[in-house]
Motif scaffolding. Structure first.
Motif, PDB file in Angstrom:
ATOM      1  N   ALA A   4       0.875  -1.184   0.000  1.00 21.40           N
ATOM      2  CA  ALA A   4       0.000   0.000   0.000  1.00 21.40           C
ATOM      3  C   ALA A   4       0.907   1.226   0.000  1.00 21.40           C
ATOM      4  CB  ALA A   4      -0.900  -0.007   1.236  1.00 21.40           C
ATOM      5  N   VAL A   5       0.882   1.976  -1.090  1.00 25.63           N
ATOM      6  CA  VAL A   5       1.845   3.061  -1.303  1.00 25.63           C
ATOM      7  C   VAL A   5       1.161   4.417  -1.120  1.00 25.63           C
ATOM      8  CG1 VAL A   5       3.481   4.052  -2.961  1.00 25.63           C
ATOM      9  CG2 VAL A   5       3.057   1.570  -2.956  1.00 25.63           C
ATOM     10  N   PHE A   6       1.841   5.328  -0.398  1.00 22.39           N
ATOM     11  CA  PHE A   6       1.352   6.710  -0.242  1.00 22.39           C
ATOM     12  C   PHE A   6       1.639   7.462  -1.546  1.00 22.39           C
ATOM     13  CE2 PHE A   6       2.524  11.152   1.164  1.00 22.39           C
ATOM     14  CZ  PHE A   6       1.229  11.583   1.375  1.00 22.39           C
ATOM     15  N   VAL A   7       0.578   7.969  -2.188  1.00 20.38           N
ATOM     16  CA  VAL A   7       0.754   8.626  -3.488  1.00 20.38           C
ATOM     17  C   VAL A   7       0.369  10.106  -3.426  1.00 20.38           C
ATOM     18  CG1 VAL A   7       0.557   6.555  -4.926  1.00 20.38           C
ATOM     19  CG2 VAL A   7      -1.518   7.741  -4.201  1.00 20.38           C
ATOM     20  N   GLY A   8       0.234  10.647  -2.218  1.00 17.44           N
ATOM     21  CA  GLY A   8      -0.048  12.080  -2.101  1.00 17.44           C
ATOM     22  C   GLY A   8      -1.203  12.341  -1.152  1.00 17.44           C
ATOM     23  N   ALA A   9      -1.095  13.468  -0.404  1.00 19.33           N
ATOM     24  CA  ALA A   9      -2.128  13.830   0.565  1.00 19.33           C
ATOM     25  C   ALA A   9      -3.456  14.045  -0.140  1.00 19.33           C
ATOM     26  CB  ALA A   9      -1.721  15.090   1.314  1.00 19.33           C
ATOM     27  N   GLY A  10      -4.524  13.582   0.516  1.00 18.63           N
ATOM     28  CA  GLY A  10      -5.849  13.743  -0.071  1.00 18.63           C
ATOM     29  C   GLY A  10      -6.211  12.609  -1.008  1.00 18.63           C
ATOM     30  N   ARG A  11      -5.272  11.705  -1.279  1.00 16.53           N
ATOM     31  CA  ARG A  11      -5.562  10.545  -2.138  1.00 16.53           C
ATOM     32  C   ARG A  11      -5.392   9.280  -1.308  1.00 16.53           C
ATOM     33  NH1 ARG A  11      -1.512  10.985  -6.967  1.00 16.53           N
ATOM     34  NH2 ARG A  11      -2.735   9.249  -7.749  1.00 16.53           N
ATOM     35  N   PRO A  12      -6.263   8.270  -1.536  1.00 16.45           N
ATOM     36  CA  PRO A  12      -6.091   7.024  -0.770  1.00 16.45           C
ATOM     37  C   PRO A  12      -4.772   6.328  -1.123  1.00 16.45           C
ATOM     38  CG  PRO A  12      -7.978   6.890  -2.289  1.00 16.45           C
ATOM     39  CD  PRO A  12      -7.391   8.245  -2.458  1.00 16.45           C
ATOM     40  N   LEU A  13      -4.273   5.515  -0.202  1.00 16.40           N
ATOM     41  CA  LEU A  13      -3.098   4.681  -0.494  1.00 16.40           C
ATOM     42  C   LEU A  13      -3.395   3.853  -1.740  1.00 16.40           C
ATOM     43  CD1 LEU A  13      -2.403   3.354   3.136  1.00 16.40           C
ATOM     44  CD2 LEU A  13      -1.340   5.321   2.014  1.00 16.40           C
ATOM     45  N   ALA A  14      -2.376   3.559  -2.532  1.00 17.27           N
ATOM     46  CA  ALA A  14      -2.575   2.789  -3.765  1.00 17.27           C
ATOM     47  C   ALA A  14      -1.918   1.417  -3.610  1.00 17.27           C
ATOM     48  CB  ALA A  14      -1.947   3.526  -4.949  1.00 17.27           C
ATOM     49  N   ILE A  15      -2.660   0.356  -3.941  1.00 24.23           N
ATOM     50  CA  ILE A  15      -2.063  -0.985  -3.903  1.00 24.23           C
ATOM     51  C   ILE A  15      -1.255  -1.172  -5.188  1.00 24.23           C
ATOM     52  CG2 ILE A  15      -2.505  -3.461  -3.714  1.00 24.23           C
ATOM     53  CD1 ILE A  15      -3.261  -1.781  -1.228  1.00 24.23           C
ATOM     54  N   GLN A  16       0.034  -1.314  -5.030  1.00 23.69           N
ATOM     55  CA  GLN A  16       0.923  -1.426  -6.193  1.00 23.69           C
ATOM     56  C   GLN A  16       1.808  -2.654  -6.070  1.00 23.69           C
ATOM     57  OE1 GLN A  16       3.137   2.250  -6.504  1.00 23.69           O
ATOM     58  NE2 GLN A  16       1.308   3.487  -6.940  1.00 23.69           N
ATOM     59  N   GLN A  17       2.312  -3.085  -7.226  1.00 24.54           N
ATOM     60  CA  GLN A  17       3.267  -4.185  -7.285  1.00 24.54           C
ATOM     61  C   GLN A  17       4.666  -3.568  -7.221  1.00 24.54           C
ATOM     62  OE1 GLN A  17       1.544  -7.131  -7.637  1.00 24.54           O
ATOM     63  NE2 GLN A  17       3.410  -8.313  -7.229  1.00 24.54           N
ATOM     64  N   ILE A  18       5.453  -3.932  -6.195  1.00 20.30           N
ATOM     65  CA  ILE A  18       6.825  -3.403  -6.115  1.00 20.30           C
ATOM     66  C   ILE A  18       7.790  -4.568  -5.877  1.00 20.30           C
ATOM     67  CG2 ILE A  18       6.086  -1.135  -5.231  1.00 20.30           C
ATOM     68  CD1 ILE A  18       6.973  -2.029  -2.460  1.00 20.30           C
ATOM     69  N   ASP A  19       9.095  -4.312  -6.065  1.00 18.41           N
ATOM     70  CA  ASP A  19      10.101  -5.372  -5.902  1.00 18.41           C
ATOM     71  C   ASP A  19      10.218  -5.782  -4.432  1.00 18.41           C
ATOM     72  OD1 ASP A  19      10.647  -5.302  -8.583  1.00 18.41           O
ATOM     73  OD2 ASP A  19      12.364  -3.941  -8.379  1.00 18.41           O
ATOM     74  N   VAL A  20      10.419  -7.073  -4.203  1.00 22.18           N
ATOM     75  CA  VAL A  20      10.689  -7.550  -2.855  1.00 22.18           C
ATOM     76  C   VAL A  20      12.083  -7.046  -2.462  1.00 22.18           C
ATOM     77  CG1 VAL A  20      11.040  -9.591  -1.394  1.00 22.18           C
ATOM     78  CG2 VAL A  20       9.275  -9.619  -3.177  1.00 22.18           C
TER      79      VAL A  20
END
Ligand SMILES: [Zn+2]
Ligand SMILES: [Zn+2]
Length: 342
Positions: A4-20
């Protein structure tokens, strides 16, 4: 892996695929099982926060999980499959603060709580082998993930210098206040009163070990004295909102001690004459040492602290972004956890 990645204030966290992430020397890779949502996670992602984490940050610092990969030089103590909880700080291991077991203060520390390292709102996280505590077989993953907030309570109480029979007032009934109440009772305090502006967490406070819950209203001083037999000798501030310093000083006994453990993200003006005329001692408390963190696990494992009255259930990682935004408005919640297996 999913995070769950923070993508900016006022926007919900975004579920993203990232490297382990890969564990370096002295580090471990854990498969995260549970991670609590903390008030600081909400504050650090607010639009008008005095201090906000950078975009791309993965938060989550109250976690427990299973070791899945060992970094170089860690196999003497750790094995794959070990159940652990870890401090969200990885220190250098060489400086004075690290040698004293306090990696939060290490000048080179890497924090999972503020974005130096990937936090535990993700499937895997890298932790420091030195900063890791073994989790008893008897503990559920939920209990194990309470190690971090309980450790904050241990630190606050350690800084308070509680003596047998002491009259203690805890301001704030969130997870830190409730953990501090449990620790104050264990430390031999005679009266442990938790106060808050609403009584929504009153039952939880008593279940955690408070001898009384009181509303923070005009009658607080009188009600405290009626319960405890005198004003508080120790006041522990765990609310972290402006106005609390004056309140703590107004209520404290002469020559009493005020411990500030609530993280007010901004200024809190203080009428200096009150603590001056009472000769109060101020003490600030932040995080915990490695030893205090390990103690939190042992207190939970030995059932001397039961953190479960704070528990409000779990969400999956996919459900987290919507619930995270809801928590900004819903003050009834105490501790929601993310289940990374769900
Ligand atoms: Zn926290
Ligand atoms: Zn260091």
């Amino acid at each position: 892996m999913k995070a769950a990645v923070f993508v900016g204030a006022g926007r919900p966290l975004a579920i993203q695929q990232i490297d382990v992430p890969r564990p370096g020397p002295g580090q471990l890779l854990v498969r995260v099982k549970r991670c609590g949502v903390c008030g600081s996670d909400l504050h650090l992602t607010e639009a008008h926060a005095a201090w906000q984490v950078p975009h791309g940050t993965v938060l989550g610092h109250e976690f427990a999980g299973e070791i899945v990969e060992l970094g170089e030089g860690t196999s003497d103590i750790w094995r794959e499959g070990d159940r652990v909880a870890a401090l969200p700080y990885v220190g250098c291991g060489r400086c004075r603060e690290c040698l004293n077991g306090y990696p939060f203060h290490c000048p080179e520390t890497l924090s999972l709580a503020t974005g130096d390292l990937i936090g535990a709102f993700s499937e895997y996280a890298v932790i420091g082998a030195r900063e890791t505590a073994r989790v008893s077989e008897h503990l559920s993953w939920e209990q194990a993930a309470f190690t971090e907030p309980v450790a904050v309570g241990i630190r606050a109480v350690a800084c308070a210098g509680i003596t047998l029979g002491a009259r203690v007032l805890i301001v704030g009934a969130g997870p830190i206040g409730l953990s501090a109440a449990a620790c104050a009772k264990l430390s031999g305090a005679g009266a442990v009163v938790v106060c808050a502006r609403t009584d929504r967490h009153a039952d939880r406070a008593v279940a955690m070990g408070a001898t009384e819950f009181l509303l923070n209203d005009a009658d607080l001083r009188r009600n405290f004295i009626r319960h405890a037999g005198g004003p508080p000798e120790i006041v522990i501030e765990c609310a972290g909102v402006p106005g609390m310093l004056d309140l703590c000083c107004d209520l404290a006994e002469k020559r009493g001690r005020v411990v500030i453990a609530g993280g007010c993200n901004g200024k809190d003006p203080l009428n200096v004459l009150t603590p001056l005329c009472k000769e109060l001692t101020f003490r600030f408390a932040v995080c915990y040492t490695i030893r205090e963190f390990a103690l939190a696990e042992r207190l939970i494992a030995s059932a001397r602290i039961n953190p479960m009255p704070m528990y409000d259930g779990e969400v999956s990682l996919h459900q987290l972004p919507a619930r995270f935004e809801e928590l900004r408005r819903n003050k009834d919640a105490c501790k929601l956890m993310v289940n990374l297996d769900a």
